[in-house]
Write an enzyme that holds these catalytic residues in place. Structure first.
Site, mmCIF file in Angstrom:
data_model
loop_
_atom_site.group_PDB
_atom_site.id
_atom_site.type_symbol
_atom_site.label_atom_id
_atom_site.label_comp_id
_atom_site.label_asym_id
_atom_site.label_seq_id
_atom_site.Cartn_x
_atom_site.Cartn_y
_atom_site.Cartn_z
ATOM 1 N N ASP A 139 4.168 -13.981 12.363
ATOM 2 C CA ASP A 139 2.412 -14.043 12.201
ATOM 3 C C ASP A 139 1.787 -13.035 11.774
ATOM 4 O O ASP A 139 0.934 -12.579 13.130
ATOM 5 C CB ASP A 139 1.825 -15.583 12.892
ATOM 6 C CG ASP A 139 0.742 -15.887 12.374
ATOM 7 O OD1 ASP A 139 -0.318 -15.993 11.638
ATOM 8 O OD2 ASP A 139 0.397 -17.316 12.885
ATOM 9 N N HIS A 169 -2.281 10.600 0.336
ATOM 10 C CA HIS A 169 -1.896 8.900 -0.996
ATOM 11 C C HIS A 169 -2.632 8.860 -2.197
ATOM 12 O O HIS A 169 -1.475 8.000 -2.414
ATOM 13 C CB HIS A 169 -3.520 8.350 -0.209
ATOM 14 C CG HIS A 169 -3.940 6.816 -0.480
ATOM 15 N ND1 HIS A 169 -2.898 5.854 0.118
ATOM 16 C CD2 HIS A 169 -4.770 6.298 -1.053
ATOM 17 C CE1 HIS A 169 -3.157 4.856 -0.064
ATOM 18 N NE2 HIS A 169 -4.861 4.614 -1.113
ATOM 19 N N GLU A 177 0.799 -1.285 0.126
ATOM 20 C CA GLU A 177 0.208 -0.668 -0.365
ATOM 21 C C GLU A 177 0.665 1.316 -0.174
ATOM 22 O O GLU A 177 1.937 1.246 1.031
ATOM 23 C CB GLU A 177 -1.146 0.108 1.199
ATOM 24 C CG GLU A 177 -2.345 1.418 1.378
ATOM 25 C CD GLU A 177 -2.864 1.054 1.908
ATOM 26 O OE1 GLU A 177 -3.885 2.145 2.563
ATOM 27 O OE2 GLU A 177 -3.279 -0.169 2.677
ATOM 28 N N LYS A 216 -7.890 -0.027 10.948
ATOM 29 C CA LYS A 216 -7.184 -0.735 9.931
ATOM 30 C C LYS A 216 -6.134 -0.110 9.794
ATOM 31 O O LYS A 216 -4.764 -0.485 9.207
ATOM 32 C CB LYS A 216 -8.334 -0.944 8.649
ATOM 33 C CG LYS A 216 -7.559 -1.240 7.787
ATOM 34 C CD LYS A 216 -7.229 -0.489 6.536
ATOM 35 C CE LYS A 216 -6.560 -0.923 5.710
ATOM 36 N NZ LYS A 216 -5.802 -0.760 4.266
#
Length: 426
Positions: free
Chosen positions: A277, A376, A83, A261
């Protein structure tokens, strides 16, 4: 060169020069991070040993976040993510935090839990007490499965027992609470749970079914705190708006999901880069976001301090390790650990949480000021330009047009590229 995480102009260098400069800034031999180059990373042979039916290896961009100071130590942070803007946002937030000393962190002991489910117990409340009465016997049986862990100072610390009602019946569930030291701990606690399962069933008066760890690692917490300078953020009004934006995430599960998030953008990127993990960490974090009232809420908190600065705090479960699993097998993970310079799982966990807090601040600051899309999309435009077929030399001009036109789309990139090439040809 002195050890520093402050590397102005890093993005302007060629990739190989960045790699060398990052290693030198971390105070390590550049050969320690040679595995960051794709040709020296994971090969098909190693991949074939790690999972089943291997047909290839998937590459993920690996960046380095700069400017981090954690507990007074300069840290360069490897982050694996597809991202755009994630690495830049973390680096920028860490730069703001440097003004007041960076991030302060702490952790609990590395306690992981395994559950042993007992079904068919006629007197579950009494069965719970019978298991607690046998606490020492069960602890000794579990610890006998991993004498090396016990020698290192780990092992079962305690046993908790719960009575859990469900639509299919009432279960007695024993929890082994195990100090796993510098391991993530899944294999250790699962082995222990399997070893004590039959005996636990006998004592409780039922039949054991599940015997496996829980990823709700709420006894293995790491915390980060930072003061973000008000003036550097943009002034008192920006601080006030960030507090309001964060307050909505505390109160509203719809906003909290996206807020969290953003935190995980940073956390998962470091977890992945170090061979840990990601699914376990993400499951633990989101389960931790359920408040005592049963409502999903934000993991972080932002407040204004007495001096008008913004204070950010984050506390999450962080079950990561330095021994076992891909962390020891994957050459890129080994190089990432070397770059971080960590020697304990707790130190790694605390850096990861600091990155999560920085990432969160970067996102909330953007939302409270210019909006998330400006920064972004500027970075995303590079991906769009490349997808449209722009060469490395053409990308800057295409990106500039996409951003100026506020149309960061593949079809517009193709039109801009065609115009650019037509103009060059003429």
């Amino acid at each position: 060169m002195s050890h520093t995480s402050r590397i102005p102009g890093l993005r302007d260098l060629p990739v190989e020069a960045r790699r060398t400069l990052v290693a030198e800034s971390a105070g390590i031999d550049p050969q320690r991070v040679a595995a960051f180059a794709p040709e020296h990373g994971m090969g098909i042979g190693l991949a074939d040993h790690m999972i089943e039916n291997v047909v290839g290896v998937l590459g993920v961009p690996l960046g380095v976040a700069t400017n981090f100071v954690v507990n007074g130590r300069e840290v360069l942070v490897p982050m694996a993510s597809e991202e755009a803007s994630v690495v830049a946002a973390a680096s920028n937030a860490a730069k703001v935090a440097r003004v007041h000393g960076g991030f302060s962190t702490s952790s609990t002991e590395a306690i992981m839990q395994a559950q042993v489910q007992v079904i068919g117990v006629r007197d579950p409340e009494a069965g719970r007490l019978r298991l607690l009465e046998a606490r020492q016997e069960l602890i000794e049986l579990a610890n006998a499965q991993d004498p090396q862990l016990v020698r290192l100072g780990g092992g079962v610390r305690d046993i908790a027992v719960r009575v859990v009602g469900s639509r299919a019946g009432t279960y007695v569930v024993a929890h082994l609470q195990v100090d796993v030291r510098d391991a993530m701990g899944a294999n250790a606690v699962n082995t222990m749970a399997e070893a004590v399962a039959d005996r636990a069933g006998q004592i409780a008066g039922g039949r054991t079914l599940l015997r496996i760890l829980t990823n709700k690692a709420d006894l293995r917490l790491s915390r980060a705190r930072a003061v973000f300078d008000a003036e550097t953020l943009g002034g008192a009004a920006v601080v006030d708006d960030i507090v309001h934006a964060a307050a909505l995430a505390e109160a509203d599960p719809y906003r909290a999901a996206t807020h969290n998030k953003g935190i995980m953008n940073g956390i998962s990127a470091v977890v992945l880069a170090t061979g840990n993990d990601t699914r376990a960490v993400e499951a633990g974090a989101h389960s931790h976001a359920i408040s005592s009232g049963g409502r999903y809420t934000s993991l972080s908190r932002f407040e204004e301090d007495a001096d008008g600065n913004l204070v950010g705090t984050l506390e999450v479960p962080m079950p990561v390790g330095l021994v076992g699993g891909a962390t020891k097998l994957h050459p890129v993970a080994q190089a990432a650990i070397a770059l971080l310079g960590v020697t304990t799982a707790a130190e790694l966990a605390e850096i990861i949480v600091a990155v999560g807090l920085a990432q969160n601040l970067g996102a909330v600051r953007a939302l409270a000021t210019e909006g998330i899309q400006r920064g972004h999309m500027s970075l995303h435009a590079r991906n769009v330009a490349s997808t449209a077929g722009a060469t490395a030399a053409e990308v800057p001009a295409v990106v500039a047009r996409l951003v100026a036109d506020r149309m960061v789309r593949a079809d517009h990139a193709e039109r801009v590229l065609a115009e650019l090439r037509s103009g060059s040809a003429s």
